[in-house]
Structure formats: structure tokens, C-alpha cells
Design an enzyme around this catalytic site. Structure first.
Site, mmCIF file in Angstrom:
data_model
loop_
_atom_site.group_PDB
_atom_site.id
_atom_site.type_symbol
_atom_site.label_atom_id
_atom_site.label_comp_id
_atom_site.label_asym_id
_atom_site.label_seq_id
_atom_site.Cartn_x
_atom_site.Cartn_y
_atom_site.Cartn_z
ATOM 1 N N LEU A 1 -7.010 10.927 8.025
ATOM 2 C CA LEU A 1 -5.716 11.404 7.545
ATOM 3 C C LEU A 1 -4.731 11.500 8.700
ATOM 4 O O LEU A 1 -3.546 11.192 8.562
ATOM 5 C CB LEU A 1 -5.880 12.775 6.877
ATOM 6 C CG LEU A 1 -6.906 12.862 5.750
ATOM 7 C CD1 LEU A 1 -6.900 14.257 5.122
ATOM 8 C CD2 LEU A 1 -6.637 11.818 4.686
ATOM 9 N N ARG B 1 -20.905 11.999 12.113
ATOM 10 C CA ARG B 1 -21.388 11.404 10.865
ATOM 11 C C ARG B 1 -22.461 10.343 11.072
ATOM 12 O O ARG B 1 -23.447 10.297 10.340
ATOM 13 C CB ARG B 1 -20.208 10.813 10.093
ATOM 14 C CG ARG B 1 -19.280 11.877 9.573
ATOM 15 C CD ARG B 1 -18.059 11.301 8.898
ATOM 16 N NE ARG B 1 -17.219 12.388 8.392
ATOM 17 C CZ ARG B 1 -16.057 12.194 7.777
ATOM 18 N NH1 ARG B 1 -15.598 10.951 7.621
ATOM 19 N NH2 ARG B 1 -15.351 13.211 7.354
ATOM 20 N N GLY C 1 0.827 -1.192 0.000
ATOM 21 C CA GLY C 1 0.000 0.000 0.000
ATOM 22 C C GLY C 1 0.864 1.246 0.000
ATOM 23 O O GLY C 1 1.887 1.302 0.696
ATOM 24 N N LEU D 1 -1.449 7.294 2.275
ATOM 25 C CA LEU D 1 -0.810 8.095 3.319
ATOM 26 C C LEU D 1 -0.040 7.245 4.311
ATOM 27 O O LEU D 1 1.109 7.544 4.650
ATOM 28 C CB LEU D 1 -1.864 8.924 4.047
ATOM 29 C CG LEU D 1 -2.463 10.079 3.257
ATOM 30 C CD1 LEU D 1 -3.492 10.827 4.106
ATOM 31 C CD2 LEU D 1 -1.388 11.048 2.786
ATOM 32 N N ALA D 2 -0.653 6.165 4.803
ATOM 33 C CA ALA D 2 0.028 5.326 5.791
ATOM 34 C C ALA D 2 1.209 4.596 5.169
ATOM 35 O O ALA D 2 2.308 4.574 5.732
ATOM 36 C CB ALA D 2 -0.962 4.329 6.403
#
Length: 638
Positions: A442, A331, A40, A43-44
Site C-alpha cells: 500500500l 512472510r 488501472g 491505489l497506484a
């Protein structure tokens, strides 16, 4: 299965420092002897690969996209949280910690969440140093705005492109290490299995998506940073390629899968417009800073032009139900509230599955130019998709599958139940409990990659020493052969229906019975129906082409097969959790006014599932959640 979270001793604000001081270290001269695989490059993954390479480790990084820049992290819009308190409005590390614990409905591990809040400010400093163009105030200071579940302004943003800009920052760090020869980047490679030797993760099997070659890769440690499984619902805000395969293949090799039923529904998405639609589009939660959510009070007004509905005939239902937070309710709560008014027959739009997000008041107050400055690219995107001008007519939005809080179980050091296998970002379960607050994904991805993994993975490597295993080990050969057998199985079925057909059928079932709300009867029905979809899939699947070249139908078949099998685990987890919490809303367990009703006495734990084979049900293990820093209370935003 050992579920020791390995939380360090000491007061919560000192735990991370205590861990780092007591962790084993690898001498700089010895680091090049170790190889780490990172699966992957969002971001990570990108931040972890770049940080570990900069320390001196040899890195192989894999992604199935044609470039790391196309990772789904690029789709994040609204912002990233940090407890810098630039607005001087009462924010602090402890308040961010508490908001995140409360936002997750008290179903996350205190120590991990506190560390996330502690490191949040470091992330902003790191990204500013990389040149990420965060919005700034007139005087040059970084700007902040509010997000759901908080009463302070702590969200840093780059217009409506925050994910893209943060990813470009991580990608620049990744590219620098690639240019130095410290990272071998493998684009268009998909991980299809995990290789264990002596019960430790020592490699992966991949398929080259260009030429179809099955390849073996060995390493001293493996990092999975492959995102979430929201596409189990077929229609979601996720990119079409997002999948559960890497996590699920690791689960089948022995990694515990935690809280699979904890999925997040985002309230601010463009409603579905047709049966053949393949994905949904997210509209940033930041829009709820200035947009007001409403529906007509009377069903008869739902088909009218919204401008023709007078103010007294509008129901600003979030402001009415949650006066303290209003349109910035979290949410899960905002999503359920929208579903309720639509179920009452007061939804707007062609299918009655929509509510208005209205900017007319904000435009009058701030002026159109200011709204364009804050949200212009989002308004443009909305108009391109719907053909409607949101400056003149309210947006229509409806909840959709967005983020998944479940994932592989990890301890404080982000290691799974398989030694040597680490899991970062959305692919793990660790920080968000039963619901993720906006602008925290994020934060977690970059925190895991830039600051946590570079301290915890060396602690494991130093204790193990460099590996002497090669890809010629029988474990690699066995795993490769199993992957090839699965591929040939898909190609040999020669049915009449594509993988997309089965995915759509599964997604509709899951959305209906394991989506925004669940019931015992509905989950039992889904668990009875999924095996029928699975049987039909393996008897009537059509995969054209061959395995020796680009074949997106073959790629999709493998991912859908994993979704089908995973959906059973997801429904089982939802069925065994007899409470409502966060994004897991069991209709049988709600308060008189329709809010989620937790059962802390019986369900204050992490559900961790252990694979027991194709013909045996998985075993449920429980990690008790202990709360010493916060007091368990009814989650209220009224």
C-alpha cells in the site's frame, strides 16, 4: 536494451530533492495540452490519475471493473508502513529503508527504496487529510502495530480494512477530478495492446467489455498500474480477475520484464478446502501480532481437537526457530517454515496442509473484547468461510500465492525501457527486491501515485512536447487489427475445454515446480510441460458466445493465454538464478538449517528479460545492484 536507472547524484537522502530540482517542468497553462492514459484504478492508478489531473493534465483512466472501487487494492487488510516513530521505539526513515532492503534480501535498488521510506510519512498525512479512518489511541493519536520483518511498530491500520479505506480515499480524489471534467473514466474497458510510434508509447487498444467494441486511444504518456500476476498459480489470494495481460502485452512491445520469478507466498491464508475452489482467502498478517503459530509435536496428535493437546506437546515453531522475531518473521521465512512442518507430517486439517494460529493466550491477556476491537471483522470472515469460531478454536492457516515482486523494469523515474511508458505499484519491480515485507505494498502504490509520478512524468512531457499523433496513425490500425485477429482466433478453435480448465492445469504445475520452492529438475520439467499445455490450449479451447457482447469466457481466454506464455518466462528466470533469495527458494541453495543462501558474487543484479518473438528465446539483461548505504549480510531473523 538500455538499463540506465537514471539515479540522481548526491547523498542518498538528497537524491529525490536533487531530481525534483533538476527536472523539467510544464507551465500550468500548457498542461491541458497533454493527455495521459492511466490503465488501472487501484491505489497506484487512482492516486496518479487524481494527482496529475489536479495539476492540470487531461486524463483518461481505464479499469476492467464496473467501478474503481472494485480494484483489488480493496482486499488489503492489515496496514500501511510509515516511519513516523509515533511509538518512540527507535524507528526512523533509515531504519525503514534498511528493513525494506533487508526484507527484500538485498535484491532491490537502494535509491528507490530510500525514497519510499522518505515519502512514507507524507502518505499518512495525505490520507488523514482525505478522511481515511485510521485506528487511533485513546487520546486521539494515530495507532500503530507491528508487522513481519520489523522490530518497531510502524504500521498504520483501519481495523482489517486498510486497503478498502485507503482506496476510498484515492477514489474520492479521483471522483472529484471526474466531476470537474479533468478525468474521463472508462469502466469495463480492458487494455489489450500498447501502441508505439517512433519507439515511444503513444496509445493503447482496449476492448469494451459490455459491447465488445475494440477502441483506440492516443496520449502523450501511458501509465500502467495494473497490479501483479499472482494468479499464474490459479489459486491465490488475488481477485479472480487479476492478470498479467497489460504488463505482458507491453513486454511483447519491447518493455523489459524484471525478476519475474520473484513471487511472494503469504503464510496466513485459509487452506484450500476442495478441488473446485477458484481462489484463496487472505487472513491479515496483523493477526500474527497476537496469534501464536503452532503444530503438534507428534504426528499422532494432528487429528485431535487442538484444545486436547497439552502445551508441552505443541511446537511453536516460529518462536523456536526465530526467537528475535517469533511469529512476526517475514512472510517468505514464515511460509517456508510452515511448509516444512507440514511436509514432516505434522500439518493439521482435512488435507494435513495447515498450521494453527491460536489466540487463546491473547484473549486471556487482553480479553475477548480487545481482540474483537482489533480483528473482529477478520474473525467474522474466517467463521463465514470455515464455519469455525476462532475465539474458541485456533484458526487454520497455510501459505498461498499473494504478491509479485517482479514486474516491468523501471528507472528511478518509474519509466520503463519504452520511452513514455510508466509503470506504478505492483506492476513494476522497483522497491521490494526478492520479498515484500508486510504493509509495504500500500505504501508503494500510494507513493508512486501521489508523489513520484506527478514529478517524473512532467519531466518526460516537457522534453517531448505535446504529441500530434492521432488514432488514425497506421500503428494504431495495425495494433487494432492484431487484437481482433487474436480474439477471432480464440472464438474459432471450437474445442471442448474452457479457459478455466487450462488455467487450473497451469496453476497446479506452476505451484508444484515454481511455487514455494524450486529445483533445477522441477523447473526444467515445467518448461517442458508448459508448451504441451499451450498446444492443447490452442487446439482444444472452447469459447462460447461472440465478441460483440459481454463474454467473460473470451476475457478469460485472453488472460490465460498470457499466463501460459508468461509462465515460461517465470520458470526460465528461476532456472537462471542459481541462488536462493527471499521468495525465490532453490532447494539446491540453502544453508544447513534450511535458510535461503544468496550468491552475491554472481547474482547481485536485476534480471531484465527482452522479448525476441514467439519462436526465439528472450534475452537476459542485467542491471547491477550497488550497495553503498547498507552492508550486504546474511539475512537473519533469529
Amino acid at each position: 536494451m538500455d538499463l540506465n536507472p537514471n539515479i540522481p547524484d548526491g547523498p542518498i537522502e538528497k537524491k529525490w530533492d536533487n531530481f525534483k530540482f533538476n527536472a523539467k517542468l510544464v507551465n500550468p497553462a500548457n498542461r491541458r495540452k497533454y493527455r495521459i492514459i492511466v490503465v488501472g484504478s487501484g491505489l497506484a492508478g487512482a492516486s496518479a490519475a487524481a494527482s496529475l489531473a489536479e495539476q492540470g493534465y487531461s486524463i483518461d483512466c481505464f479499469c476492467f471493473q464496473d467501478s474503481p472501487r472494485r480494484a483489488h487494492s480493496i482486499a488489503a487488510q492489515g496496514g500501511i508502513n510509515a516511519a513516523k516513530n509515533y511509538q518512540n521505539d527507535g524507528d526512523s526513515v533509515r531504519r525503514l529503508f534498511y528493513d525494506t532492503i533487508k526484507g527484500g534480501d538485498f535484491r532491490s535498488r537502494e535509491a528507490n527504496v530510500y525514497r519510499l521510506a522518505q515519502l512514507s510519512s507524507n502518505i499518512i498525512d495525505q490520507c488523514v487529510a482525505q478522511g481515511v479512518p485510521f485506528a487511533r489511541e485513546y487520546g486521539g493519536l494515530l495507532a500503530n502495530r507491528s508487522f513481519g520483518g520489523a522490530q518497531v511498530s510502524r504500521t498504520f491500520y483501519a481495523r482489517g480494512q486498510t486497503g478498502q479505506q485507503l482506496l476510498l480515499g484515492a477514489y474520492s480524489a479521483l471522483s472529484h477530478q471526474i466531476s470537474l471534467g479533468k478525468i474521463n473514466m472508462h469502466n469495463r474497458h480492458e487494455m489489450l495492446d500498447l501502441v508505439l510510434i517512433n519507439s515511444h508509447a503513444k496509445g493503447i487498444i482496449t476492448r469494451n467489455l459490455i459491447n465488445g467494441k475494440i477502441e483506440r486511444w492516443a496520449a502523450d504518456a501511458i501509465i500502467l498500474a495494473t497490479g501483479g500476476y499472482g494468479n499464474v498459480f490459479y489459486l491465490s489470494t488475488n481477485a479472480a480477475g487479476c492478470n498479467v495481460t497489460a504488463d505482458f502485452r507491453a513486454y511483447k512491445r519491447g518493455a523489459g520484464f524484471a525478476n519475474p520469478c520473484f513471487t511472494q507466498i503469504h503464510p496466513t491464508c485459509i487452506p484450500q478446502h476442495g478441488e473446485e475452489q477458484s481462489k484463496l482467502t487472505l487472513m491479515s498478517e496483523s493477526l500474527r501480532n497476537d496469534g501464536r503459530v503452532w503444530v503438534p509435536k507428534n504426528q499422532g496428535d494432528c487429528q485431535k481437537d487442538p484444545a486436547a493437546i497439552p502445551e508441552q506437546d505443541r511446537d511453536y515453531f516460529l518462536e523456536r526457530k526465530y526467537p528475535s522475531f517469533g511469529n512476526l518473521a517475514p512472510r517468505d521465512i514464515a511460509s517456508r517454515a510452515a511448509k516444512v512442518v507440514c511436509d514432516e507430517g505434522r500439518g493439521v486439517g482435512p488435507q494435513g496442509r495447515g498450521v494453527y494460529l491460536d489466540f487463546s493466550d491473547a484473549i486471556k491477556r487482553l480479553g475477548k473484547s480487545k481482540i474483537q476491537e482489533l480483528y473482529g471483522n477478520l474473525f467474522e470472515m474466517y467463521e463465514r468461510i470455515t464455519g469455525e469460531n476462532a475465539y474458541e478454536r485456533p484458526m487454520r492457516i497455510y501459505p498461498a500465492s499473494h504478491y509479485t515482486m517482479g514486474g516491468l523494469w523501471v528507472d528511478y523515474g518509474l519509466m520503463t525501457t519504452i520511452p513514455g511508458l510508466f509503470c506504478l505499484g505492483e506492476a513494476n519491480f522497483s522497491d521490494h527486491g526478492a520479498n515484500r515485507l508486510g504493509a509495504s505494498a500500500l505504501m508503494q502504490g500510494l507513493c508512486d501515485g501521489y508523489f513520484i509520478a506527478p514529478s517524473t512524468i512532467p519531466n518526460y512531457l516537457a522534453q517531448m512536447g505535446p504529441s500530434s499523433h492521432s488514432t488514425k496513425d497506421p500503428a494504431f490500425i495495425k495494433a487494432e487489427n492484431e487484437v481482433k485477429e487474436t480474439i477471432e482466433k480464440f472464438l474459432s478453435i471450437s474445442g471442448t475445454q474452457t479457459a478455466r480448465f487450462f488455467h487450473q492445469k497451469l496453476g497446479q504445475l506452476m505451484w508444484e515446480y515454481c511455487g514455494m520452492s524450486r529445483t533445477k529438475e522441477g523447473l526444467e520439467y515445467a518448461l517442458a510441460e508448459i508448451p504441451q499445455i499451450e498446444n492443447d490450449f490452442y487446439s482444444n479451447l472452447l469459447v462460447t458466445g461472440s465478441s460483440q457482447t459481454i463474454n467473460q469466457e473470451l476475457e478469460r481466454a485472453g488472460r490465460v493465454a498470457d499466463f501460459i506464455e508468461f509462465s515460461k518466462l517465470m520458470c526460465l528466470d528461476a532456472l537462471t538464478r542459481n541462488e536462493s533469495c527471499g521468495g525465490h527458494f532453490r532447494e539446491e541453495y540453502q544453508t544447513p538449517d534450511g535458510e535461503a543462501k544468496r550468491n552475491d558474487a554472481e547474482y547481485s543484479y536485476v534480471s531484465v528479460w527482452q522479448y525476441q518473438g514467439e519462436r526465439s528465446p528472450p534475452t537476459l539483461h542485467k542491471e547491477p545492484l550497488e550497495f553503498q548505504e547498507v552492508q550486504l549480510s546474511t539475512r537473519s531473523y533469529k
